[in-house]
Structure formats: C-alpha cells, structure tokens
Design a protein around this motif. Structure first.
Motif, PDB file in Angstrom:
ATOM      1  N   HIS A   6       0.817  -1.215   0.000  1.00  0.00           N
ATOM      2  CA  HIS A   6       0.000   0.000   0.000  1.00  0.00           C
ATOM      3  C   HIS A   6       0.855   1.270   0.000  1.00  0.00           C
ATOM      4  N   ASP A   7       2.100   1.163   0.499  1.00  0.00           N
ATOM      5  CA  ASP A   7       2.948   2.357   0.613  1.00  0.00           C
ATOM      6  C   ASP A   7       3.454   2.872  -0.733  1.00  0.00           C
ATOM      7  N   GLY A   8       3.287   2.088  -1.807  1.00  0.00           N
ATOM      8  CA  GLY A   8       3.665   2.554  -3.140  1.00  0.00           C
ATOM      9  C   GLY A   8       5.110   2.337  -3.518  1.00  0.00           C
ATOM     10  N   PHE A   9       5.898   1.683  -2.636  1.00  0.00           N
ATOM     11  CA  PHE A   9       7.304   1.422  -2.930  1.00  0.00           C
ATOM     12  C   PHE A   9       7.423   0.055  -3.582  1.00  0.00           C
ATOM     13  N   GLN A  10       7.910   0.040  -4.819  1.00  0.00           N
ATOM     14  CA  GLN A  10       7.996  -1.209  -5.572  1.00  0.00           C
ATOM     15  C   GLN A  10       9.254  -1.987  -5.200  1.00  0.00           C
ATOM     16  N   MET A  11       9.103  -3.286  -5.037  1.00  0.00           N
ATOM     17  CA  MET A  11      10.227  -4.150  -4.678  1.00  0.00           C
ATOM     18  C   MET A  11      10.859  -4.760  -5.922  1.00  0.00           C
ATOM     19  N   TYR A  12      10.760  -4.066  -7.025  1.00  0.00           N
ATOM     20  CA  TYR A  12      11.305  -4.542  -8.292  1.00  0.00           C
ATOM     21  C   TYR A  12      11.670  -3.341  -9.161  1.00  0.00           C
ATOM     22  N   LYS A  13      12.420  -3.587 -10.208  1.00  0.00           N
ATOM     23  CA  LYS A  13      12.839  -2.529 -11.117  1.00  0.00           C
ATOM     24  C   LYS A  13      11.674  -2.146 -12.026  1.00  0.00           C
ATOM     25  N   SER A  14      11.339  -0.871 -12.000  1.00  0.00           N
ATOM     26  CA  SER A  14      10.187  -0.392 -12.754  1.00  0.00           C
ATOM     27  C   SER A  14      10.572   0.786 -13.645  1.00  0.00           C
ATOM     28  N   GLU A  15       9.914   0.858 -14.786  1.00  0.00           N
ATOM     29  CA  GLU A  15      10.100   2.006 -15.673  1.00  0.00           C
ATOM     30  C   GLU A  15       9.008   3.046 -15.469  1.00  0.00           C
ATOM     31  N   LEU A  16       8.094   2.772 -14.539  1.00  0.00           N
ATOM     32  CA  LEU A  16       6.973   3.672 -14.302  1.00  0.00           C
ATOM     33  C   LEU A  16       7.176   4.566 -13.087  1.00  0.00           C
ATOM     34  N   SER A  17       8.079   4.171 -12.188  1.00  0.00           N
ATOM     35  CA  SER A  17       8.337   4.952 -10.987  1.00  0.00           C
ATOM     36  C   SER A  17       9.769   4.731 -10.536  1.00  0.00           C
ATOM     37  N   HIS A  18      10.374   5.802 -10.020  1.00  0.00           N
ATOM     38  CA  HIS A  18      11.735   5.684  -9.479  1.00  0.00           C
ATOM     39  C   HIS A  18      11.714   5.200  -8.039  1.00  0.00           C
ATOM     40  N   TRP A  19      10.536   5.168  -7.444  1.00  0.00           N
ATOM     41  CA  TRP A  19      10.422   4.746  -6.054  1.00  0.00           C
ATOM     42  C   TRP A  19      10.385   3.226  -5.994  1.00  0.00           C
ATOM     43  N   ASN A  20      11.540   2.620  -6.247  1.00  0.00           N
ATOM     44  CA  ASN A  20      11.614   1.156  -6.257  1.00  0.00           C
ATOM     45  C   ASN A  20      12.941   0.676  -5.686  1.00  0.00           C
ATOM     46  N   ALA A  21      12.971  -0.574  -5.263  1.00  0.00           N
ATOM     47  CA  ALA A  21      14.126  -1.137  -4.562  1.00  0.00           C
ATOM     48  C   ALA A  21      15.363  -1.254  -5.433  1.00  0.00           C
ATOM     49  N   ALA A  22      15.200  -1.245  -6.749  1.00  0.00           N
ATOM     50  CA  ALA A  22      16.364  -1.326  -7.641  1.00  0.00           C
ATOM     51  C   ALA A  22      17.100   0.010  -7.717  1.00  0.00           C
ATOM     52  N   GLU A  23      16.398   1.107  -7.486  1.00  0.00           N
ATOM     53  CA  GLU A  23      16.998   2.437  -7.580  1.00  0.00           C
ATOM     54  C   GLU A  23      17.223   3.092  -6.229  1.00  0.00           C
ATOM     55  N   MET A  24      16.549   2.607  -5.190  1.00  0.00           N
ATOM     56  CA  MET A  24      16.665   3.196  -3.859  1.00  0.00           C
ATOM     57  C   MET A  24      16.784   2.089  -2.827  1.00  0.00           C
ATOM     58  N   GLY A  25      17.118   2.464  -1.590  1.00  0.00           N
ATOM     59  CA  GLY A  25      17.176   1.479  -0.516  1.00  0.00           C
ATOM     60  C   GLY A  25      18.182   0.388  -0.794  1.00  0.00           C
ATOM     61  N   PRO A  26      17.740  -0.841  -1.015  1.00  0.00           N
ATOM     62  CA  PRO A  26      18.679  -1.952  -1.246  1.00  0.00           C
ATOM     63  C   PRO A  26      19.468  -1.824  -2.542  1.00  0.00           C
ATOM     64  N   HIS A  27      18.913  -1.084  -3.521  1.00  0.00           N
ATOM     65  CA  HIS A  27      19.480  -1.006  -4.880  1.00  0.00           C
ATOM     66  C   HIS A  27      19.620  -2.409  -5.477  1.00  0.00           C
ATOM     67  N   ARG A  28      18.547  -3.185  -5.316  1.00  0.00           N
ATOM     68  CA  ARG A  28      18.504  -4.546  -5.847  1.00  0.00           C
ATOM     69  C   ARG A  28      17.106  -4.851  -6.347  1.00  0.00           C
ATOM     70  N   ASP A  29      17.031  -5.661  -7.388  1.00  0.00           N
ATOM     71  CA  ASP A  29      15.750  -6.115  -7.900  1.00  0.00           C
ATOM     72  C   ASP A  29      15.322  -7.310  -7.055  1.00  0.00           C
ATOM     73  N   VAL A  30      14.680  -7.019  -5.941  1.00  0.00           N
ATOM     74  CA  VAL A  30      14.333  -8.055  -4.969  1.00  0.00           C
ATOM     75  C   VAL A  30      13.428  -9.116  -5.583  1.00  0.00           C
ATOM     76  N   LEU A  31      12.383  -8.683  -6.269  1.00  0.00           N
ATOM     77  CA  LEU A  31      11.458  -9.634  -6.872  1.00  0.00           C
ATOM     78  C   LEU A  31      12.171 -10.522  -7.881  1.00  0.00           C
ATOM     79  N   GLY A  32      13.015  -9.926  -8.703  1.00  0.00           N
ATOM     80  CA  GLY A  32      13.750 -10.695  -9.704  1.00  0.00           C
ATOM     81  C   GLY A  32      14.655 -11.746  -9.072  1.00  0.00           C
ATOM     82  N   GLU A  33      15.351 -11.382  -8.001  1.00  0.00           N
ATOM     83  CA  GLU A  33      16.231 -12.329  -7.326  1.00  0.00           C
ATOM     84  C   GLU A  33      15.440 -13.473  -6.700  1.00  0.00           C
TER      85      GLU A  33
END
Length: 493
Positions: free
Chosen positions: A122-149
């Motif tokens: 619900h918080d809007g932070f994606q746990m994967y690399k997205s081209e629709l939002s920069h608010w995601n774990a691949a670009e911020m925080g862990p800097h990893r594609d968590v879902l992909g891994e």
C-alpha cells in the motif's frame, strides 16, 4: 516509459484474444493443474515498513494519523513528521543481509510449492525494477531487484514464482499526511511517492464496493500499467490482489488486466491464476481468496487462504505474536481437505534476515511435510472432507484464535486408491476411531461401502493394528506420541 504506447499495446493484446475484457470471455478460464496440486505456498511481506518494525505493515498510513500509537511512536523515536517522514526510512532499508538463495532453501525445506512476494504494498514502494516509478528497490534502498532475485531462486528449486500487488489502496493510504504540517509538499506530483494521498473511506466503509472516494481514471490507468509491467517483466504464475479492488469504478480495469494477463500466458505457454477477494472478479474467472480464515465446508472449486505466521502483523515487528506450528498444520489439513490451498506469510527483518521464530516454525512444518506431504500434494477431495465435533468458523479474519481440536477431529484427502485420514489431535491412548469408514450394515447406508485393505501410519516406524466394525474403523498404535497431526495411509478397494 511511453505510457501511451504501452496502453495501446495492452489494448492490442486484449483485442487479439483468446480472452477479451468481458466476464463471458473470461469465464472460459481454467485453473492451472499445478496450482490445484501445489496446496502450500509462501507469502512475503517485506518493504520499507520493515524498518520501523512497529505496529504492523500499515505503519506508513498510521504514522500520519494523529492520535494513533504509530503517530506518537514516530514523533518520540524519529522526531516531527515535517523533519522525518516515511520517505526517510528508504535509505535505512538497506537489506544488507538479504540472500534470496538462503530464503528459498528455507521455503523449499518447509514444503512450499509456490512463492508470492509482495511486489508493491500500500505504501507505493515497488520491490522490483520499474520504468513507471523511481520509487523502487532497484533504484533506492537496497538497490537490488528483490522480486527478480526471489523469482530466479524459486525457479531453481521448482517453486512457482508469483507476485502480489496492493497498489490500489495507495489511492488513500497516505492521506493523513495532508492534514497537518508533514513532509508532504503541496501540490503532490504524480512522480512523488505520496501521490495521490486522496481522502479515503472511513473504517466502517472500507469494505464498501461503492465507496464515496473512487480512484480517479488517471490513478486506475496507472494501476493497470503497473500490473501489466509486472506481468511482462516477471511472468508471475499468480498475480495476487489484496482487498479494495472490488471497487465498482475499477471493474473495467480488472477485466482488461485479466484478459491481458491470460492472453500473455497463452502466448508464453504458461498456466497462470489471479487471486481476488470480496467478489472483485466474477466467479469462475479467477481464484477466490479468504484472508486469515477459511470455508466451513468443502467446495467444488479451488480456493485459497492467505494468513501469516504472526497473528498481529504481516510484516516483521519487534512484538510479533506467533502461531504454533501444529496450529498451522491443522489449518493446512482442514483447508486442503476442502479443496483449498494455504498461502502462509513470512515477514523478514529490514536487513534481509528471517527471524528465529519464523525460521523455527517453517523448519518444523518442513519436517512434518517431509513425512506427510503425500497427504497434501496432488490430492483431491474425498466424499467427506471431515468428521468430528469442532466447528470451523467461516469467513475472513477468523483464525486469530487457535482451534481446540479433539482426537475425533479427522480430515480426509484422497489420491487414487489411497485415502489419507489426518487426526488433528492425537489421542494419548493411541486409539483412533474413524466413523466414516465404519462397516456398512447394508448397501443403502451412506457410509463407505468398499473394502479397507491396508492401514499405515506416516512418519512413524510402527504397523498399526486395526479392525473395522459397524461403529468405526478403529486403529491402535503404541509408539505414536506427538502434538502435531498424525496421518494414516488407508488403502481402499
């Protein structure tokens, strides 16, 4: 991303078929056989909300609601919201000890056959690399594609990779921050994590499918794009939707997404499913889900329970109240006997480690599954799903209290000529009576009229002594002592 072109591509795929965005077309959907056979999966709630680890995964909403425990905790621990908002947790969400391979080793040992990480909560932070939002774990925080891994590690072990999205609730989730002087800057732009933070339903209106605050077409279009991007990037075998997608305004978008997803799956040659709650989808077009609860009786269709190891939270908190492994196993057996499947949630810590309590529970479940899994995987509903005095309360949010099962509470599954009878609480004297297998007085009764050829007990080195009378199939054991369910393999003719 060129969203206009992507929307045109979505329309093209839907128009091409074989599924179209109407309930009649979608009613031809067939539930995958792998899903019907799997019976047990792991859910993962892990995200930025794991950093404060307070209350539950609704911390990002509640921290902005004045007077809530989260609001007071936030000010006391991190300072005023204007100086430290939810966004400021993102750099703290480093996941420095996250190891997808280790997680999947644990889940595989537990006996999970499918994996459903929360791709966006619900918080809007994606746990994967997205081209629709920069608010995601691949670009911020862990800097990893968590879902992909996680998907890659699951596929190595033959576990079906899936994903859930709770994006629709983001429409109102952060609304409280607009009511006082916080870190939410007006006007909120679409590329802001907090956008749109619109006024949401009152607590008593949360389940109303005709809410007075329906999402805007712009937001629902963005929701559709995110869901389809998730499908195209990761090809999940299940897309799980949380509540609130039953909103009337969202119906056209749900149908379009389902048609797109099912068409893509047909194109790729994979079998997929959608999970939904509260009649968001038309019956027969997807798989219904019961949150923290179950059905009282067997159903002729596949259904799912999603629940958590912790009673109080889906995410890790410092004060989680954990269920007992034997309680989870009893629920699993009850659910499977009724044509259901269990999706069990784990909430890792912010650093990427899975807590000792979660690990111990999953390890115990795994030990039981190794001995008794044949009574779970690939089984079907028998003529009766259960016998015994304990009634199962039906519906959502009914599993917070452990059920007081008795030695007379037995659950059945069947595979070929083998009937599995699981005694949910094993009697101290080792005597089990299965009344559904009583010897029939004549062929007009409703008991089992066939023959019992053999009785074995799974997980124990003992050959049970048994006899069949007009009262019951009575089984005697001397060395079976456990607080977990005991399964008998009964060969029928």
């Amino acid at each position: 991303m060129d969203t206009k072109k992507y929307l045109q591509e979505i329309d093209r795929v839907v128009e091409a078929g074989p599924y179209h965005d109407d309930w009649e077309s979608l009613s031809h959907y067939q539930v995958p056989k792998w899903y019907q056979d799997a019976k047990f999966g792991i859910f993962i709630h892990w995200g930025v909300y794991s950093v404060p680890a307070f209350g539950n995964e609704w911390y990002p909403r509640n921290m902005y609601l004045e007077g809530s425990p989260e609001f007071e905790h936030h000010i006391k621990t991190y300072g005023p919201h204007k100086q430290f908002g939810y966004k400021d947790f993102i750099p703290m969400f480093r996941a420095e000890k996250f190891n997808a391979e280790e997680w999947l080793d644990l889940f595989a040992h537990a006996g999970a056959k499918y994996l459903v990480p929360v791709a966006e909560h619900h918080d809007g932070f994606q746990m994967y690399k997205s081209e629709l939002s920069h608010w995601n774990a691949a670009e911020m925080g862990p800097h990893r594609d968590v879902l992909g891994e996680l998907h890659a590690a699951a596929e190595k072990r033959g576990i079906m990779p899936c994903a859930s999205t709770h994006r629709i609730e983001h429409w109102f989730f952060m609304e409280g921050g607009r009511r006082f002087d916080s870190d939410m800057k007006e006007p909120l732009e679409k590329d802001d994590l907090y956008w749109p933070s619109m006024p949401g339903p009152k607590p008593e209106e949360m389940g109303d499918p005709q809410a007075k605050c329906p999402p805007s077409p712009e937001f629902m279009e963005d929701w559709l794009l995110r869901c389809c991007e998730l499908v195209d990037k990761y090809r999940p075998r299940i897309v799980y939707f949380d509540w609130w997608i039953q909103q009337e305004a969202l119906k056209p978008y749900l149908k379009k997404f389902a048609a797109y997803y099912y068409n893509r799956a047909a194109e790729w040659g994979i079998e997929v499913a959608v999970n939904y709650k509260h009649d968001a989808f038309m019956f027969g077009t997807a798989v219904p889900d019961i949150e923290r609860g179950q059905f009282a009786d067997a159903k002729p269709y596949l259904w799912q329970t999603d629940t958590a190891i912790a009673k109080n939270s889906w995410s890790y908190t410092e004060n989680n109240d954990y269920k007992k492994p034997e309680s989870i196993l009893c629920d699993l057996l009850d659910i499977v006997s009724k044509n259901g499947t269990l999706l069990l949630n784990v909430g890792p810590r912010a650093d990427g480690t899975i807590g000792d309590e979660d690990r111990q529970i999953l390890t115990e479940i795994g030990g039981w599954m190794q001995a008794n899994g044949e009574a779970i995987y690939g089984t079907k509903v028998w003529r009766k799903s259960a016998e015994g005095p304990t009634e199962i309360k039906e519906g959502h949010f009914t599993d917070a209290v452990d059920k007081a099962f008795t030695p007379e509470d037995i659950r059945f599954t069947v595979k070929g000529s083998v009937l599995y009878a699981a005694v949910l609480r094993y009697p101290e004297d080792g005597v089990v009576r299965i009344r559904s297998l009583a010897k029939p007085l004549d062929t007009t009764n409703t008991h089992f009229n066939g023959f019992v050829r053999k009785v074995e007990v799974l997980g124990f080195d003992e050959e049970p002594v048994w006899e069949r009378s007009e009262e019951a199939l009575t089984i005697h054991t001397s060395s079976v002592h456990t607080n977990k369910p005991v399964v008998f393999r009964i060969t029928l003719e």
